[in-house]
Design an enzyme around this catalytic site. Structure first.
Site, short mmCIF file in Angstrom:
data_model
loop_
_atom_site.label_atom_id
_atom_site.label_comp_id
_atom_site.label_asym_id
_atom_site.label_seq_id
_atom_site.Cartn_x
_atom_site.Cartn_y
_atom_site.Cartn_z
N LYS A 92 0.84 -1.20 0.00
CA LYS A 92 0.00 0.00 0.00
C LYS A 92 0.88 1.26 0.00
O LYS A 92 1.95 1.27 0.62
CB LYS A 92 -0.86 -0.03 1.26
CG LYS A 92 -1.84 1.11 1.36
CD LYS A 92 -2.64 0.99 2.65
CE LYS A 92 -3.62 2.13 2.77
NZ LYS A 92 -2.99 3.44 2.75
N LYS A 116 7.72 1.46 1.52
CA LYS A 116 8.42 0.65 0.51
C LYS A 116 9.78 1.25 0.15
O LYS A 116 10.77 0.55 0.09
CB LYS A 116 7.57 0.54 -0.76
CG LYS A 116 6.32 -0.31 -0.61
CD LYS A 116 5.68 -0.59 -1.95
CE LYS A 116 5.13 0.65 -2.63
NZ LYS A 116 3.95 1.25 -2.00
N LYS A 118 6.77 9.92 -6.91
CA LYS A 118 7.42 10.82 -5.93
C LYS A 118 8.95 10.73 -6.04
O LYS A 118 9.65 11.54 -5.47
CB LYS A 118 7.00 10.45 -4.50
CG LYS A 118 5.54 10.77 -4.16
CD LYS A 118 5.28 10.79 -2.67
CE LYS A 118 5.62 9.52 -1.93
NZ LYS A 118 5.07 8.23 -2.44
#
Ligand code: SF4
Length: 264
Positions: free
Chosen positions: A12, A17, A43
């Site tokens: 998610k 991550k 990002k």
């Protein structure tokens, strides 16, 4: 081409991550492995903590400017010699992230033959794999092992469960679940149970430690800035599990009722 591990870390959004990927990359580099990290998140923060807080240009941005892109424009050496690449994101409202990843990786493969020399390539993939676009790296054979990052909360587990459904649908094995703790009650037990019920295993439990955020804020991985911390050792152990992993299974998934029951 040498024996190469090409892994993707799914999970998610906002679950950690990028921070996990960069710390694993740094830990593997410390062990002497040749590592490349390919950030596929719009990002583009997968590599920033390996580069002392420096942002690098993304492949898609350079391609959009119709520049003649060379290796030195898109591959930047960071901590421990880790090669850092950022794919970049689609234009809001028109681009497709999955398509963007493929175009960018094809360019990278063309201009960076040393990619074949890596021991480990980590794809830091965006999103929850619910759409076909985000599984693009797997479909194109770029990824050979998938890991899922989650916490013990309902929403990240819901996403993890969806990712399992996606992986099973495209016949891609799962190599394990990583728990990035949010300090939820019984968290390790919940995620361990989830892992077992889908037929996989909990590879690592990463405790919630302020030092991770502090290092990140300063633009560094924990391995670089706080190598003696306990959490640095957790990342080292995770890196070792990944490098030596030979267990992969086609994951099952839980129904929503069971998922809720687990997290209650
Ligand atoms: S395929 Fe996926 S990434 Fe591409 S536009 Fe559709 S939802 Fe977005």
């Amino acid at each position: 081409m040498k024996d190469q591990k090409r892994i993707a870390i799914y999970g998610k959004g906002g679950i950690g991550k990028s921070s996990t990927a960069s710390n694993v990359a740094a830990a593997c580099a410390d062990e002497g492995y040749k590592v490349m990290i390919i950030g596929c998140d719009p990002k583009s923060d997968s590599s920033i903590t390996l580069l002392g807080g420096k942002r690098i240009p993304t492949i898609l941005d350079l391609l959009k400017q119709h520049l003649d892109v060379n290796e030195k424009d898109i591959v930047f050496e960071g901590y421990g010699g880790v090669k850092c690449v950022e794919v970049g994101g689609p234009e809001p409202g028109i681009g497709c992230a999955g398509r963007g990843i493929i175009v960018a990786i094809q360019k990278l493969q063309k201009v960076c033959p040393s990619m074949n020399d890596m021991d480990l390539i980590i794809y830091d993939v965006p999103g929850d794999i619910v759409c076909g676009g985000f599984v693009a790296p797997i479909r194109k054979g770029l990824v050979t092992e998938a890991y899922i990052l989650t916490s013990g909360e309902y929403m990240p587990l819901y996403a993890a469960n969806n990712i399992c459904k996606g992986l099973a649908k495209i016949d891609t094995p799962l190599s394990g679940i990583i728990c990035n703790s949010r300090s939820v009650t019984r968290e390790e037990e919940i995620v361990r149970k989830f892992s077992e019920e889908i037929g996989s295993r909990l590879v690592a439990f990463i405790p919630k430690e302020q030092v991770v955020q502090d290092c990140e804020r300063d633009g560094f991985s924990v391995l670089e800035k706080a190598p003696k911390s306990d959490i640095a050792q957790v990342y080292r152990d995770l890196a070792k599990s990944i490098m030596f992993n030979d267990q992969s299974i086609l994951p099952g998934s839980l129904d929503d009722e069971r998922l809720r029951e687990l997290t209650r």
